[in-house]
Scaffold this motif. Structure first.
Motif, mmCIF file in Angstrom:
data_model
loop_
_atom_site.group_PDB
_atom_site.id
_atom_site.type_symbol
_atom_site.label_atom_id
_atom_site.label_comp_id
_atom_site.label_asym_id
_atom_site.label_seq_id
_atom_site.Cartn_x
_atom_site.Cartn_y
_atom_site.Cartn_z
ATOM 1 N N ARG A 63 0.837 -1.200 0.000
ATOM 2 C CA ARG A 63 0.000 0.000 0.000
ATOM 3 C C ARG A 63 0.874 1.252 0.000
ATOM 4 N N LEU A 64 1.939 1.253 0.805
ATOM 5 C CA LEU A 64 2.866 2.380 0.832
ATOM 6 C C LEU A 64 3.460 2.605 -0.559
ATOM 7 N N ASN A 65 3.863 1.539 -1.205
ATOM 8 C CA ASN A 65 4.438 1.636 -2.540
ATOM 9 C C ASN A 65 3.432 2.232 -3.525
ATOM 10 N N ARG A 66 2.202 1.752 -3.476
ATOM 11 C CA ARG A 66 1.161 2.263 -4.389
ATOM 12 C C ARG A 66 0.902 3.741 -4.130
ATOM 13 N N TRP A 67 0.851 4.116 -2.860
ATOM 14 C CA TRP A 67 0.593 5.519 -2.511
ATOM 15 C C TRP A 67 1.765 6.413 -2.896
ATOM 16 N N GLN A 68 2.993 5.902 -2.772
ATOM 17 C CA GLN A 68 4.157 6.688 -3.196
ATOM 18 C C GLN A 68 4.120 6.925 -4.701
ATOM 19 N N GLU A 69 3.770 5.896 -5.449
ATOM 20 C CA GLU A 69 3.670 6.041 -6.904
ATOM 21 C C GLU A 69 2.588 7.039 -7.295
ATOM 22 N N ALA A 70 1.531 7.128 -6.506
ATOM 23 C CA ALA A 70 0.434 8.061 -6.768
ATOM 24 C C ALA A 70 0.730 9.456 -6.200
ATOM 25 N N GLU A 71 1.911 9.634 -5.615
ATOM 26 C CA GLU A 71 2.360 10.914 -5.055
ATOM 27 C C GLU A 71 1.443 11.451 -3.958
ATOM 28 N N VAL A 72 0.861 10.536 -3.200
ATOM 29 C CA VAL A 72 -0.030 10.906 -2.102
ATOM 30 C C VAL A 72 0.703 11.738 -1.052
ATOM 31 N N PHE A 73 1.913 11.330 -0.711
ATOM 32 C CA PHE A 73 2.622 11.997 0.372
ATOM 33 C C PHE A 73 3.127 13.375 -0.048
ATOM 34 N N ASP A 74 3.460 13.547 -1.325
ATOM 35 C CA ASP A 74 3.831 14.868 -1.822
ATOM 36 C C ASP A 74 2.637 15.821 -1.737
ATOM 37 N N ALA A 75 1.468 15.334 -2.134
ATOM 38 C CA ALA A 75 0.260 16.154 -2.077
ATOM 39 C C ALA A 75 -0.090 16.496 -0.629
ATOM 40 N N LEU A 76 0.023 15.527 0.260
ATOM 41 C CA LEU A 76 -0.267 15.770 1.668
ATOM 42 C C LEU A 76 0.700 16.800 2.243
ATOM 43 N N HIS A 77 1.957 16.692 1.886
ATOM 44 C CA HIS A 77 2.965 17.642 2.354
ATOM 45 C C HIS A 77 2.594 19.063 1.931
ATOM 46 N N ARG A 78 2.197 19.245 0.674
ATOM 47 C CA ARG A 78 1.796 20.573 0.192
ATOM 48 C C ARG A 78 0.568 21.091 0.946
ATOM 49 N N ILE A 79 -0.397 20.231 1.199
ATOM 50 C CA ILE A 79 -1.610 20.640 1.918
ATOM 51 C C ILE A 79 -1.272 21.064 3.344
ATOM 52 N N LEU A 80 -0.451 20.268 4.020
ATOM 53 C CA LEU A 80 -0.091 20.594 5.401
ATOM 54 C C LEU A 80 0.717 21.881 5.477
ATOM 55 N N LEU A 81 1.622 22.103 4.527
ATOM 56 C CA LEU A 81 2.375 23.355 4.499
ATOM 57 C C LEU A 81 1.455 24.545 4.281
ATOM 58 N N ALA A 82 0.485 24.405 3.383
ATOM 59 C CA ALA A 82 -0.469 25.491 3.128
ATOM 60 C C ALA A 82 -1.295 25.792 4.370
ATOM 61 N N GLU A 83 -1.719 24.763 5.088
ATOM 62 C CA GLU A 83 -2.498 24.973 6.315
ATOM 63 C C GLU A 83 -1.657 25.657 7.395
ATOM 64 N N LEU A 84 -0.419 25.211 7.542
ATOM 65 C CA LEU A 84 0.461 25.849 8.518
ATOM 66 C C LEU A 84 0.733 27.304 8.160
ATOM 67 N N ASN A 85 0.921 27.564 6.877
ATOM 68 C CA ASN A 85 1.151 28.928 6.415
ATOM 69 C C ASN A 85 -0.067 29.802 6.697
ATOM 70 N N ALA A 86 -1.259 29.289 6.389
ATOM 71 C CA ALA A 86 -2.491 30.040 6.623
ATOM 72 C C ALA A 86 -2.696 30.343 8.109
ATOM 73 N N ALA A 87 -2.217 29.458 8.961
ATOM 74 C CA ALA A 87 -2.367 29.644 10.407
ATOM 75 C C ALA A 87 -1.217 30.484 10.991
ATOM 76 N N GLY A 88 -0.283 30.910 10.126
ATOM 77 C CA GLY A 88 0.848 31.696 10.597
ATOM 78 C C GLY A 88 1.845 30.893 11.412
ATOM 79 N N GLU A 89 1.872 29.584 11.199
ATOM 80 C CA GLU A 89 2.744 28.695 11.968
ATOM 81 C C GLU A 89 3.987 28.269 11.202
ATOM 82 N N LEU A 90 4.195 28.845 10.033
ATOM 83 C CA LEU A 90 5.328 28.459 9.208
ATOM 84 C C LEU A 90 6.413 29.519 9.333
#
Length: 91
Positions: A63-90
């Motif tokens: 499952r990890l391999n499939r999700w890595q190929e689908a770039e799930v973790f890259d997308a999650l990283h971008r979302i979390l960074l955007a949320e932290l930025n919006a909250a002024g926590e970055l």
């Protein structure tokens, strides 16, 4: 993993492949928790036994391999960074 974090992750996951014969597939959330357990505990995939409740190490690794190929973790990283930025926590 709390429900808010799972609500961010779940829509990023690719659809499961068509069901094949065999045991019922392990829930995605449990698999992710198994992956995180392996990373946190520093154990091998073979040490992630069914008794721990996350599915087998092989299942979680696939499952990890499939999700890595689908770039799930890259997308999650971008979302979390955007949320932290919006909250002024970055910095």
């Amino acid at each position: 993993m709390d429900d808010d974090l799972w609500a961010l992750i779940e829509p990023l996951l690719p659809p499961r492949p068509r069901r094949s014969p065999g045991p019922r597939p392990v829930d995605d959330r449990r698999c992710l928790q198994g992956i995180l357990f392996v990373l946190h505990a520093g154990i091998t995939w073979q040490q992630l036994t069914l008794e721990l409740g996350f599915g087998s190490g092989q299942t979680c690794w696939r499952r990890l391999n499939r999700w890595q190929e689908a770039e799930v973790f890259d997308a999650l990283h971008r979302i979390l960074l955007a949320e932290l930025n919006a909250a002024g926590e970055l910095d």
